[in-house]
Write an enzyme that holds these catalytic residues in place. Structure first.
Site, short mmCIF file in Angstrom:
data_model
loop_
_atom_site.label_atom_id
_atom_site.label_comp_id
_atom_site.label_asym_id
_atom_site.label_seq_id
_atom_site.Cartn_x
_atom_site.Cartn_y
_atom_site.Cartn_z
N TYR A 41 -5.21 -9.68 -16.61
CA TYR A 41 -4.08 -9.74 -15.67
C TYR A 41 -3.87 -11.15 -15.16
O TYR A 41 -4.83 -11.88 -14.89
CB TYR A 41 -4.41 -8.81 -14.50
CG TYR A 41 -3.40 -8.80 -13.37
CD1 TYR A 41 -2.18 -8.16 -13.50
CD2 TYR A 41 -3.69 -9.42 -12.16
CE1 TYR A 41 -1.26 -8.14 -12.45
CE2 TYR A 41 -2.79 -9.40 -11.10
CZ TYR A 41 -1.58 -8.76 -11.26
OH TYR A 41 -0.68 -8.72 -10.22
N ASP A 56 0.96 -16.97 -1.47
CA ASP A 56 1.69 -15.95 -2.23
C ASP A 56 2.92 -15.51 -1.44
O ASP A 56 2.95 -14.43 -0.86
CB ASP A 56 0.72 -14.77 -2.49
CG ASP A 56 1.36 -13.66 -3.30
OD1 ASP A 56 2.39 -13.90 -3.94
OD2 ASP A 56 0.80 -12.55 -3.31
N ASP A 83 2.16 -10.36 -13.37
CA ASP A 83 2.86 -10.11 -12.11
C ASP A 83 4.20 -10.82 -12.15
O ASP A 83 4.26 -12.06 -12.17
CB ASP A 83 1.97 -10.65 -10.98
CG ASP A 83 2.54 -10.43 -9.60
OD1 ASP A 83 3.68 -9.94 -9.49
OD2 ASP A 83 1.83 -10.74 -8.62
N ASP A 85 6.43 -10.50 -9.75
CA ASP A 85 6.96 -10.50 -8.37
C ASP A 85 8.23 -9.62 -8.31
O ASP A 85 8.20 -8.49 -8.70
CB ASP A 85 7.21 -11.93 -7.88
CG ASP A 85 5.91 -12.68 -7.57
OD1 ASP A 85 4.89 -12.00 -7.32
OD2 ASP A 85 5.90 -13.91 -7.58
N HIS A 110 4.42 -6.13 -13.87
CA HIS A 110 4.84 -5.28 -12.77
C HIS A 110 5.89 -6.02 -11.97
O HIS A 110 5.87 -7.24 -11.81
CB HIS A 110 3.67 -4.76 -11.91
CG HIS A 110 2.89 -5.77 -11.15
ND1 HIS A 110 3.35 -6.37 -10.00
CD2 HIS A 110 1.65 -6.25 -11.36
CE1 HIS A 110 2.41 -7.19 -9.53
NE2 HIS A 110 1.37 -7.15 -10.34
N GLU A 112 8.33 -5.57 -8.37
CA GLU A 112 8.17 -4.87 -7.08
C GLU A 112 9.49 -4.73 -6.33
O GLU A 112 10.49 -5.39 -6.65
CB GLU A 112 7.14 -5.62 -6.23
CG GLU A 112 7.64 -6.94 -5.68
CD GLU A 112 6.52 -7.90 -5.31
OE1 GLU A 112 5.50 -7.94 -6.03
OE2 GLU A 112 6.67 -8.63 -4.33
N CYS A 120 2.61 -11.39 0.35
CA CYS A 120 1.46 -10.76 -0.29
C CYS A 120 1.48 -9.27 0.08
O CYS A 120 1.79 -8.92 1.23
CB CYS A 120 0.19 -11.43 0.21
SG CYS A 120 -1.30 -10.48 -0.15
N ARG A 157 6.28 -1.43 -9.03
CA ARG A 157 5.40 -1.47 -7.85
C ARG A 157 6.22 -1.14 -6.61
O ARG A 157 7.31 -1.68 -6.43
CB ARG A 157 4.80 -2.87 -7.74
CG ARG A 157 4.19 -3.16 -6.38
CD ARG A 157 3.44 -4.47 -6.38
NE ARG A 157 3.47 -5.10 -5.08
CZ ARG A 157 2.89 -6.26 -4.80
NH1 ARG A 157 2.23 -6.92 -5.73
NH2 ARG A 157 2.96 -6.77 -3.60
N GLU A 187 1.17 0.13 -3.87
CA GLU A 187 0.50 -1.02 -3.24
C GLU A 187 0.02 -0.67 -1.82
O GLU A 187 0.67 0.08 -1.08
CB GLU A 187 1.47 -2.21 -3.20
CG GLU A 187 0.91 -3.48 -2.57
CD GLU A 187 -0.33 -4.07 -3.27
OE1 GLU A 187 -1.33 -3.33 -3.45
OE2 GLU A 187 -0.32 -5.27 -3.59
N ASN A 209 -4.51 -0.89 -6.90
CA ASN A 209 -4.86 -2.31 -6.77
C ASN A 209 -6.07 -2.43 -5.85
O ASN A 209 -5.94 -2.36 -4.63
CB ASN A 209 -3.66 -3.07 -6.20
CG ASN A 209 -3.95 -4.56 -6.03
OD1 ASN A 209 -4.93 -5.07 -6.57
ND2 ASN A 209 -3.10 -5.24 -5.28
C1 PYR Z 1 -1.17 -10.43 -6.91
O1 PYR Z 1 -2.34 -10.57 -7.22
O2 PYR Z 1 -0.43 -11.39 -6.66
C2 PYR Z 1 -0.62 -9.09 -6.81
O3 PYR Z 1 0.54 -8.95 -6.54
C3 PYR Z 1 -1.47 -7.96 -7.08
#
Ligand code: PYR
Length: 295
Positions: A41, A56, A83, A85, A110, A112, A120, A157, A187, A209
């Protein structure tokens, strides 16, 4: 070779729940693969933190992520989930995101339901787009994968649990299934019972997660299997450990003027070379280049 999406779907059949481990860079992808992990990942938070030194908070974009995808997939065939986003824009931008991810060898993503100024997943005050807008994102992603890799795996997500509550999150998940998602990423869930409510409500795989120091306890794979979870994500576990180990080394060098006391925390030169297959490269070099041949 089969497509990355297909390889990920095969991994899903082989391991239940499938562990998906965060690999912050190409070298960590090699290490995770060597240990036997079947899926890896690339974390959006991780890219922001490690590649850009940023939090993030939606400050990295498609090309920033593609750079790190390329680095990993060029050296490692283990299927990589990325990811995406919020997908970085409207439907056509999301289509570009999917196509670029496939071209660079990702197995899935994924996407979201947060607004572009995202946070985050384990922080307060997350704001969401409407269910309709998120369904548009999913439909755009599903449509975009068809030509290049129909097996590319699209995980929807939902961050709704924190701001709208469990029932609203489940309702959103059901709508995302209808829009064509391959799987649901619930999440910041707090309990196994809540996970079970998701797995009962949707008839597609559900991802948990299990990130450290967040809203979700560190449930084991056994516990998660007992409530029907199909995928378990550890986005930044190794990265956090690497960070702490590195900080300790910097501190030790500053304080003591020698690394002697922390040498046991380091990978040796030979271990590094073995991981990289260094000697095979060197042998090739000797075969190919005249300077090597002359020796
Ligand atoms: C991240 O690790 O940034 C997630 O969104 C899970």
């Amino acid at each position: 070779m089969t497509s990355a999406g297909k390889r990920f779907r095969e991994a899903l059949k082989q391991e239940s729940p499938l562990q998906i481990v965060g690999t912050i860079n190409a070298y960590q992808a090699l290490q995770a693969t060597k240990v036997g992990h079947k899926a890896i990942y690339l974390s959006g938070g991780g890219i922001a933190n490690a590649s850009y030194g940023l939090p993030d908070l939606g400050m990295t974009m498609l090309e920033d992520v593609c750079i790190d995808i390329r680095r990993i997939t060029s050296i490692c065939d283990t299927p990589l989930i990325v990811d995406a986003d919020t997908g970085w824009g409207h439907a056509f931008n999301i289509a570009r995101t999917v196509k670029e991810f496939i071209r660079y060898g990702a197995a899935g993503l994924h996407i979201e339901d947060q607004v572009a100024a995202k946070r985050c997943g384990h922080r307060p005050n997350k704001e969401l787009v409407s269910t309709e807008e998120m369904c548009d994102r999913i439909r755009a992603a599903v449509d975009a994968k068809k030509e290049l890799d129909p097996d590319f795996y699209i995980i929807a997500r939902t961050d709704a649990h924190a701001s709208e509550g469990q029932q609203a999150a489940i309702d959103r998940a059901k709508a995302y299934v209808a829009a064509g998602a391959d799987a649901i990423f619930a999440e910041a869930i707090h309990t196994l019972k809540e996970y079970k409510e998701f797995t009962d409500a949707v008839k597609i795989p559900v991802l948990a997660n299990i990130t450290e120091f967040g809203a979700t306890p560190m449930f084991t794979t056994e516990e998660l299997a007992s409530v029907g979870i199909d995928m378990v994500l550890y986005p930044l576990s190794a990265f956090r450990a690497m960070n702490k180990a590195a900080l300790n080394v910097y501190q030790e060098l500053k304080d003591k003027g020698t690394q002697e006391a922390v040498i046991d925390t380091m990978q040796t030169r030979m271990e590094l070379y073995d991981m990289l297959n260094y000697h095979a490269y060197e042998q090739k070099m000797d075969e190919l280049f005249s300077k090597g041949k002359a020796k």
